[in-house]
Design a protein around this motif. Structure first.
Motif, PDB file in Angstrom:
ATOM      1  N   ASP A  19       4.829  -0.126  -7.405  1.00 18.70           N
ATOM      2  CA  ASP A  19       3.791  -0.788  -8.428  1.00 18.70           C
ATOM      3  C   ASP A  19       2.619  -1.079  -6.929  1.00 18.70           C
ATOM      4  O   ASP A  19       2.828  -1.654  -6.610  1.00 18.70           O
ATOM      5  CB  ASP A  19       3.446  -1.847  -8.898  1.00 18.70           C
ATOM      6  CG  ASP A  19       4.185  -0.838 -11.054  1.00 18.70           C
ATOM      7  OD1 ASP A  19       4.040   0.532 -10.978  1.00 18.70           O
ATOM      8  OD2 ASP A  19       4.911  -1.702 -11.319  1.00 18.70           O
ATOM      9  N   PRO A  20       1.200  -0.584  -6.754  1.00 24.43           N
ATOM     10  CA  PRO A  20       0.242  -1.328  -5.178  1.00 24.43           C
ATOM     11  C   PRO A  20       0.659  -2.329  -5.837  1.00 24.43           C
ATOM     12  O   PRO A  20      -0.187  -3.093  -6.544  1.00 24.43           O
ATOM     13  CB  PRO A  20      -0.944  -0.448  -5.635  1.00 24.43           C
ATOM     14  CG  PRO A  20      -0.300   1.272  -6.337  1.00 24.43           C
ATOM     15  CD  PRO A  20       0.621  -0.118  -7.146  1.00 24.43           C
TER      16      PRO A  20
ATOM     17  N   TYR B 182       0.432   4.059  -3.059  1.00 23.62           N
ATOM     18  CA  TYR B 182      -0.406   4.877  -3.694  1.00 23.62           C
ATOM     19  C   TYR B 182       0.345   5.971  -2.289  1.00 23.62           C
ATOM     20  O   TYR B 182      -0.574   7.408  -2.815  1.00 23.62           O
ATOM     21  CB  TYR B 182      -1.654   4.297  -2.326  1.00 23.62           C
ATOM     22  CG  TYR B 182      -2.548   3.020  -3.197  1.00 23.62           C
ATOM     23  CD1 TYR B 182      -2.866   3.232  -3.934  1.00 23.62           C
ATOM     24  CD2 TYR B 182      -2.004   1.800  -2.449  1.00 23.62           C
ATOM     25  CE1 TYR B 182      -3.307   1.910  -4.973  1.00 23.62           C
ATOM     26  CE2 TYR B 182      -2.929   1.353  -2.803  1.00 23.62           C
ATOM     27  CZ  TYR B 182      -3.692   0.595  -4.206  1.00 23.62           C
ATOM     28  OH  TYR B 182      -4.381  -0.257  -4.904  1.00 23.62           O
ATOM     29  N   PHE B 183       1.070   6.113  -1.269  1.00 23.47           N
ATOM     30  CA  PHE B 183       1.182   7.645  -0.972  1.00 23.47           C
ATOM     31  C   PHE B 183       2.850   7.638  -1.259  1.00 23.47           C
ATOM     32  O   PHE B 183       3.833   8.343  -0.652  1.00 23.47           O
ATOM     33  CB  PHE B 183       1.643   7.328   0.283  1.00 23.47           C
ATOM     34  CG  PHE B 183       0.191   6.666   0.994  1.00 23.47           C
ATOM     35  CD1 PHE B 183      -0.752   7.698   0.925  1.00 23.47           C
ATOM     36  CD2 PHE B 183      -0.233   5.582   1.492  1.00 23.47           C
ATOM     37  CE1 PHE B 183      -2.101   6.597   1.445  1.00 23.47           C
ATOM     38  CE2 PHE B 183      -1.207   5.256   1.919  1.00 23.47           C
ATOM     39  CZ  PHE B 183      -2.203   5.683   1.572  1.00 23.47           C
ATOM     40  N   THR B 184       3.814   6.899  -2.583  1.00 25.76           N
ATOM     41  CA  THR B 184       4.930   7.091  -2.617  1.00 25.76           C
ATOM     42  C   THR B 184       6.102   7.213  -1.772  1.00 25.76           C
ATOM     43  O   THR B 184       6.999   7.696  -1.337  1.00 25.76           O
ATOM     44  CB  THR B 184       4.808   8.954  -3.694  1.00 25.76           C
ATOM     45  OG1 THR B 184       4.056   9.029  -4.485  1.00 25.76           O
ATOM     46  CG2 THR B 184       6.308   9.168  -4.592  1.00 25.76           C
TER      47      THR B 184
ATOM     48  N   ILE C  90       0.644  -1.674   0.106  1.00 25.86           N
ATOM     49  CA  ILE C  90       0.239  -0.569  -0.070  1.00 25.86           C
ATOM     50  C   ILE C  90       0.762   1.481  -0.424  1.00 25.86           C
ATOM     51  O   ILE C  90       0.228   3.050  -0.645  1.00 25.86           O
ATOM     52  CB  ILE C  90      -0.904   0.173   1.571  1.00 25.86           C
ATOM     53  CG1 ILE C  90      -0.273  -0.054   2.626  1.00 25.86           C
ATOM     54  CG2 ILE C  90      -2.014  -1.122   1.554  1.00 25.86           C
ATOM     55  CD1 ILE C  90      -0.626   0.308   3.774  1.00 25.86           C
TER      56      ILE C  90
END
Length: 208
Positions: A55-56, A46-48, A43
């Motif tokens: 990649d998520p 998603y927030f770099t 995850i």
């Protein structure tokens, strides 16, 4: 069962019984940290906040061995410490958590030697973020798990007055319900004095 055997069995059970709150704090902390360690590689993108591949939900062998596995082990250990009222079970959960924390710390160093895959490169443009990623994904995370697990093991290894009082209450409940045999509660044998049928009192009329 004699009274001596019953007292010994009750004392044996009493030494193993602990309040659930004894390992609750450390268990909850380890559980949450383990969940973070197992989920953050999937995850974080998603927030770099990730290692490559960023990649998520991208699965790699290294993520499975170095993050998901110790994270799941930490979750199991934390649950055992959090939920168990048995000293041995809670201690086993503590040692599982220790193993998970150690693996988070040393796993990245052994990945190439054991051919577990590459952890990837931190997605960062500054040294500060690069260090933060290493700490929160591996080294600092493992150190925190080790801290809470070791603290809980220390608490579990000591029998305090509160534990003794708790064991006495448990022993009172057990003695009320029945005898203790091999850590099992068995209903007491019927008392011969109370098992006999009640006899009607012999009431005879006396002449006035």
């Amino acid at each position: 069962m004699t009274n001596v055997e019953e007292n010994v069995s009750t004392e044996k059970v009493g030494r193993l019984r602990i309040p659930r709150s004894r390992g609750a704090l450390g268990g909850l902390a380890v559980l949450l940290l383990g969940a973070w360690g197992a989920l953050i590689p999937f995850i974080g993108p998603y927030f770099t906040f990730a290692f490559t591949p960023d990649d998520p939900w991208a699965w790699t062998s290294a993520r499975g061995w170095l993050q998901v596995l110790p994270g799941v082990v930490a979750i199991i250990g934390g649950l055992l410490m959090l939920m168990s009222r048995n000293r041995l079970v809670a201690s086993f959960g503590g040692w599982l958590s220790v193993a998970a924390g150690v693996w988070f710390v040393i796993g990245p160093f052994l990945a190439d030697l054991l051919r577990l895959g590459s952890i990837g490169e931190p997605v960062a443009t500054s040294d500060l973020k690069r260090a933060l990623l290493h700490l929160t994904f591996f080294y600092g995370l493992g150190a925190l798990i080790l801290f809470f697990a070791a603290t809980s093991l220390g608490r579990l290894s000591v029998r305090t007055e509160r534990d003794i009082a708790f064991a006495r209450r448990e022993a009172t409940v057990v003695s009320d319900r029945g005898a203790v045999v091999d850590d099992r509660v068995v209903a007491p044998a019927p008392d011969s004095r109370t098992s006999e049928p009640l006899r009607k009192p012999d009431v005879r009329h006396r002449p006035v």
